[in-house]
Write an enzyme that holds these catalytic residues in place. Structure first.
Site, short mmCIF file in Angstrom:
data_model
loop_
_atom_site.label_atom_id
_atom_site.label_comp_id
_atom_site.label_asym_id
_atom_site.label_seq_id
_atom_site.Cartn_x
_atom_site.Cartn_y
_atom_site.Cartn_z
N SER A 127 0.81 -1.22 0.00
CA SER A 127 0.00 0.00 0.00
C SER A 127 0.85 1.27 0.00
O SER A 127 1.93 1.31 0.60
CB SER A 127 -0.87 -0.02 1.26
OG SER A 127 -1.39 1.26 1.52
N GLU A 129 0.19 3.59 1.77
CA GLU A 129 0.24 3.97 3.19
C GLU A 129 1.63 3.67 3.77
O GLU A 129 2.02 4.25 4.77
CB GLU A 129 -0.87 3.21 3.92
CG GLU A 129 -1.10 3.58 5.37
CD GLU A 129 -1.76 4.93 5.63
OE1 GLU A 129 -2.32 5.54 4.69
OE2 GLU A 129 -1.70 5.38 6.79
N TYR A 151 -1.53 0.10 10.62
CA TYR A 151 -1.81 -0.56 9.33
C TYR A 151 -0.59 -0.43 8.41
O TYR A 151 -0.13 -1.42 7.81
CB TYR A 151 -3.04 0.09 8.68
CG TYR A 151 -3.24 -0.31 7.23
CD1 TYR A 151 -3.86 -1.51 6.90
CD2 TYR A 151 -2.81 0.52 6.20
CE1 TYR A 151 -4.03 -1.87 5.57
CE2 TYR A 151 -2.98 0.17 4.87
CZ TYR A 151 -3.59 -1.03 4.56
OH TYR A 151 -3.75 -1.40 3.24
P1 NAP Z 1 -11.40 -4.76 1.88
O1 NAP Z 1 -12.58 -4.46 1.02
O2 NAP Z 1 -11.35 -4.22 3.27
O3 NAP Z 1 -11.27 -6.37 1.96
C1 NAP Z 1 -10.47 -6.99 2.93
C2 NAP Z 1 -10.65 -8.49 2.85
O4 NAP Z 1 -9.83 -9.14 3.84
C3 NAP Z 1 -12.10 -8.95 3.10
O5 NAP Z 1 -12.39 -10.01 2.23
C4 NAP Z 1 -12.03 -9.47 4.53
O6 NAP Z 1 -12.98 -10.46 4.83
C5 NAP Z 1 -10.64 -10.09 4.52
N1 NAP Z 1 -10.16 -10.32 5.90
C6 NAP Z 1 -9.92 -9.39 6.85
N2 NAP Z 1 -9.54 -10.00 7.98
C7 NAP Z 1 -9.55 -11.34 7.74
C8 NAP Z 1 -9.26 -12.50 8.52
N3 NAP Z 1 -8.87 -12.39 9.79
N4 NAP Z 1 -9.36 -13.72 7.95
C9 NAP Z 1 -9.76 -13.85 6.65
N5 NAP Z 1 -10.04 -12.79 5.86
C10 NAP Z 1 -9.94 -11.55 6.40
O7 NAP Z 1 -10.04 -4.33 1.17
P2 NAP Z 1 -9.75 -3.98 -0.38
O8 NAP Z 1 -9.99 -2.53 -0.59
O9 NAP Z 1 -10.41 -4.99 -1.23
O10 NAP Z 1 -8.18 -4.17 -0.42
C11 NAP Z 1 -7.60 -5.45 -0.69
C12 NAP Z 1 -6.18 -5.47 -0.14
O11 NAP Z 1 -5.43 -4.43 -0.74
C13 NAP Z 1 -6.07 -5.24 1.36
O12 NAP Z 1 -4.99 -6.02 1.83
C14 NAP Z 1 -5.73 -3.78 1.49
O13 NAP Z 1 -5.01 -3.54 2.69
C15 NAP Z 1 -4.87 -3.58 0.26
N6 NAP Z 1 -4.85 -2.23 -0.31
C16 NAP Z 1 -6.05 -1.61 -0.63
C17 NAP Z 1 -6.03 -0.36 -1.22
C18 NAP Z 1 -7.30 0.34 -1.59
O14 NAP Z 1 -7.24 1.57 -1.83
N7 NAP Z 1 -8.42 -0.36 -1.69
C19 NAP Z 1 -4.79 0.26 -1.50
C20 NAP Z 1 -3.62 -0.41 -1.19
C21 NAP Z 1 -3.66 -1.66 -0.61
P3 NAP Z 1 -14.39 -10.12 5.52
O15 NAP Z 1 -15.30 -9.73 4.37
O16 NAP Z 1 -14.79 -11.39 6.15
O17 NAP Z 1 -14.16 -9.01 6.49
O1 G4F Z 2 -10.62 6.62 2.73
P1 G4F Z 2 -9.61 6.54 3.81
O2 G4F Z 2 -10.05 5.91 5.08
O3 G4F Z 2 -8.37 5.81 3.16
P2 G4F Z 2 -6.82 5.74 3.56
O4 G4F Z 2 -6.60 5.99 5.00
O5 G4F Z 2 -6.07 6.59 2.59
O6 G4F Z 2 -6.50 4.18 3.31
C1 G4F Z 2 -6.95 3.53 2.12
O7 G4F Z 2 -5.95 3.63 1.14
C2 G4F Z 2 -4.71 2.98 1.45
C3 G4F Z 2 -3.76 3.24 0.28
O8 G4F Z 2 -3.10 4.47 0.47
C4 G4F Z 2 -4.99 1.51 1.66
F1 G4F Z 2 -3.83 0.85 1.89
C5 G4F Z 2 -5.95 1.32 2.82
O9 G4F Z 2 -6.25 -0.06 2.98
C6 G4F Z 2 -7.24 2.07 2.50
O10 G4F Z 2 -7.86 1.43 1.41
O11 G4F Z 2 -9.07 8.00 4.15
C7 G4F Z 2 -8.58 8.87 3.15
C8 G4F Z 2 -8.33 10.24 3.73
C9 G4F Z 2 -7.52 10.23 5.03
O12 G4F Z 2 -6.56 11.26 4.97
C10 G4F Z 2 -8.53 10.55 6.12
O13 G4F Z 2 -8.00 11.26 7.25
O14 G4F Z 2 -9.60 10.82 4.08
C11 G4F Z 2 -9.48 11.45 5.35
N1 G4F Z 2 -10.81 11.55 5.96
C12 G4F Z 2 -11.43 12.72 6.29
N2 G4F Z 2 -12.60 12.48 6.86
C13 G4F Z 2 -11.61 10.54 6.31
C14 G4F Z 2 -12.75 11.12 6.88
N3 G4F Z 2 -11.48 9.20 6.16
C15 G4F Z 2 -12.50 8.41 6.59
N4 G4F Z 2 -12.39 7.08 6.43
N5 G4F Z 2 -13.64 8.95 7.18
C16 G4F Z 2 -13.81 10.30 7.34
O15 G4F Z 2 -14.82 10.74 7.87
#
Ligand code: NAP
Ligand code: G4F
Length: 322
Positions: A127, A129, A151
């Site tokens: 990520s 992050e 995280y």
């Molecule tokens: P998400 O919607 O939160 O999905 C997370 C998945 O992990 C869900 O299927 C969840 O299952 C599973 N999980 C969590 N804890 C578990 C456990 N203890 N045992 C088995 N399964 C578990 O995340 P996403 O947005 O699809 O992202 C996919 C991956 O990419 C994650 O690793 C995330 O950290 C990474 N990532 C995401 C972004 C982004 O912007 N979306 C960016 C960079 C990296 P349940 O449905 O049962 O909770």
């Molecule tokens: O949507 P966010 O919660 O995503 P964040 O923290 O960037 O993380 C996501 O992207 C990562 C990749 O860079 C992934 F690895 C991670 O798993 C996840 O998918 O927050 C985005 C921004 C932050 O700066 C937060 O402080 O939005 C700001 N924010 C402002 N108000 C808020 C809120 N975020 C959330 N969730 N809720 C609010 O009310």
């Protein structure tokens, strides 16, 4: 027929990736928690359209034995390790479970593959992050990590484990360093979906306000469907490597809010309230990715831009609620 195993198949990326792999002719297997199998209506909603085309196996990232058994049984050709506690805010509330689930889950998967399917190509969901307090803008594969959340720390450890299994044991392991990617299947706790679902509710008269935290944070937001293509491409190369996947464009949360409300014909300043409880103990202020390497080596390009993403999410939320 190639076999793919996806952890985190019930999440946003799991849903897009499983569709992509089915379309490419893969036999798709997914690890899901036992509770999900018992409550498919609520926990498997993203997989509804493909349920009869995928094979689900009960397992938990907390249990080495359960992951080992699935790897042993499937012997996948490709493994996409997406499962994780992925909500940054929650990682401050429960740092111990986030760190233990995310690091151990990755370690268990790598070890199971090394022991039972050493030819399997492995993708780790790293990520942006991990860059945290960024050392340069834009961030690329060589930018040093400085995570700012439990995280982010867990993802740096997963990244290093993945690289070490490549270097120490010769496994085909890749790290994707993916920047924020969103879609109508995004979880409601993430800011983009929180905004677009609130816009839909306000537009339809179901809600009156939206409470948010830091509006000044900058993110490089792309479309999840595009990013899953990059994951697949990484595992189709001759050599394993690590890649940044990003659009290269950055917007503030306020700009996302403004675009979403404007698309619905509303003025955000009439509805948005700042609430301190959504601020984080330490924030990642600015993320902007340089995906030149992915573009050059994988031939990857994002297809959906910021405006297109906002419109897609607002329209879908309005349609769903109507
Ligand atoms: P998400 O919607 O939160 O999905 C997370 C998945 O992990 C869900 O299927 C969840 O299952 C599973 N999980 C969590 N804890 C578990 C456990 N203890 N045992 C088995 N399964 C578990 O995340 P996403 O947005 O699809 O992202 C996919 C991956 O990419 C994650 O690793 C995330 O950290 C990474 N990532 C995401 C972004 C982004 O912007 N979306 C960016 C960079 C990296 P349940 O449905 O049962 O909770
Ligand atoms: O949507 P966010 O919660 O995503 P964040 O923290 O960037 O993380 C996501 O992207 C990562 C990749 O860079 C992934 F690895 C991670 O798993 C996840 O998918 O927050 C985005 C921004 C932050 O700066 C937060 O402080 O939005 C700001 N924010 C402002 N108000 C808020 C809120 N975020 C959330 N969730 N809720 C609010 O009310």
């Amino acid at each position: 027929m190639k076999k793919a195993l996806i952890t985190g198949i019930t999440g946003q990326d799991g849903a897009y990736l499983s569709r992509l792999l089915i379309d490419k002719g893969y036999e798709v297997h997914g690890v899901v928690r036992r509770v999900a199998l018992e409550d498919p209506e609520h926990r498997l909603w993203r997989l509804r359209p493909v349920m009869d085309k995928i094979n689900l196996h009960s397992g938990s990232l907390e249990s080495y034995a359960s992951l080992f058994d699935v790897v042993e049984k499937i012997k996948p050709d490709e493994c996409y390790h997406l499962g994780a506690q992925s909500f940054v805010s929650y990682s401050f509330e429960d740092e111990f479970s986030t760190i233990s689930t995310n690091i151990n889950g990755t370690h268990y998967m790598l070890s199971a593959i090394k022991n039972r399917a050493p030819k399997c190509k492995f993708y780790f969901a790293g990520s942006s992050e991990m860059f945290g307090q960024v050392r340069e803008i834009p961030q690329k594969e060589t930018t040093p990590f400085h995570p700012r959340s439990p995280y982010g720390i867990s993802k740096v450890a997963g990244f290093e484990l993945t690289r070490n299994y490549r270097e120490a044991y010769g496994l085909f392991t890749c790290n994707g360093i993916l920047f924020n990617h969103e879609s109508p299947m995004r979880g409601y706790e993430f800011v983009t979906r929180k905004i677009t679902s609130a816009v839909a509710k306000i537009k339809l008269g179901i809600a009156k306000e939206l409470r948010l935290g830091n509006l000044d944070a900058k993110r490089d937001w792309g479309f999840a469907g595009d990013y899953c293509e990059a994951m697949h491409l990484m595992l189709q190369q001759d050599k394993p490597d690590d890649y940044v996947v990003a659009t290269g464009e950055t917007y503030t949360v306020k700009e996302f809010v403004d675009a979403a409300f404007r698309h619905a014909g509303l003025n955000w300043e009439d509805y948005v309230k700042i609430d301190e409880k959504f601020y984080r103990p330490s924030e990642v202020h600015e993320l902007k990715g340089d995906a030149s390497k992915a573009k050059k080596i994988l031939g990857w390009q994002p297809k959906v831009n910021f405006e297109g993403l906002v419109k897609m999410m607002v329209d879908e939320d309005i349609k769903r609620l109507s």
